[in-house]
Design an enzyme around this catalytic site. Structure first.
Site, PDB file in Angstrom:
ATOM      1  N   HIS A 152       5.037  35.804  47.838  1.00  0.00           N
ATOM      2  CA  HIS A 152       4.490  35.588  46.478  1.00  0.00           C
ATOM      3  C   HIS A 152       3.295  34.665  46.541  1.00  0.00           C
ATOM      4  O   HIS A 152       3.453  33.463  46.382  1.00  0.00           O
ATOM      5  CB  HIS A 152       5.575  34.970  45.601  1.00  0.00           C
ATOM      6  N   PHE A 153       2.167  35.072  46.751  1.00  0.00           N
ATOM      7  CA  PHE A 153       1.635  36.396  47.016  1.00  0.00           C
ATOM      8  C   PHE A 153       1.067  36.431  48.427  1.00  0.00           C
ATOM      9  O   PHE A 153       0.795  35.375  48.984  1.00  0.00           O
ATOM     10  CB  PHE A 153       0.524  36.734  46.019  1.00  0.00           C
TER      11      PHE A 153
END
Length: 143
Positions: free
Chosen positions: A46-47
């Site tokens: 993420h991410f």
């Protein structure tokens, strides 16, 4: 019950313990903090190549400090050495800023009400620059 005693009795452990320190606590409010580690497990996805703390983790930090820790303080006489059980019943959080790996956040929670072991709080989260990251309401049962 001191901040250290509250943290010791929390029903969480690494990698899902998101409370470093309780700075202030009384029957009406609590202030605590957590520093997000650079290698937290959730940053891997993420991410990709741009890690940002997920909103659900920020909500969990707010709930652990603002609801569970405050509820434990309020119920400290009944808890003694018994395990604490928690059930979140509702959240409504608005997010204003991203939180990056390595950042420290401070949570301030003010009790709206506590009755029949249900605690409802107004909760705010700030970054190290004292900028508002998120705010809203969290409610749950502390047994």
């Amino acid at each position: 019950m001191t901040g250290e005693q509250i943290i010791e009795k929390l029903p969480y452990q690494d990698p899902f313990l998101f409370v470093d320190e309780i700075l202030e606590v009384d029957e009406h409010q609590i202030v605590g903090n957590y520093t997000l580690k650079q290698d937290e497990y959730f940053y891997k996805g993420h991410f990709k190549e741009n890690p940002i703390t997920p909103g659900v983790i920020l909500t969990e930090i707010m709930a652990q400090i603002g609801l569970v820790c405050l509820g434990m303080f309020i119920l400290s006489e009944q808890i003694n050495n018994n395990p604490v059980k928690v059930a979140m019943s509702s959240t409504s959080i608005d997010f204003y800023k991203s939180v990056l790996p390595g950042e420290k956040v401070v949570v301030i929670s003010k009790k709206e009400y506590f009755r029949f072991n249900k605690l409802k709080c107004q909760v705010e989260m700030y970054n190290e620059e004292e900028k508002l990251v998120a705010k809203g309401q969290i409610a749950g049962m502390v047994i």
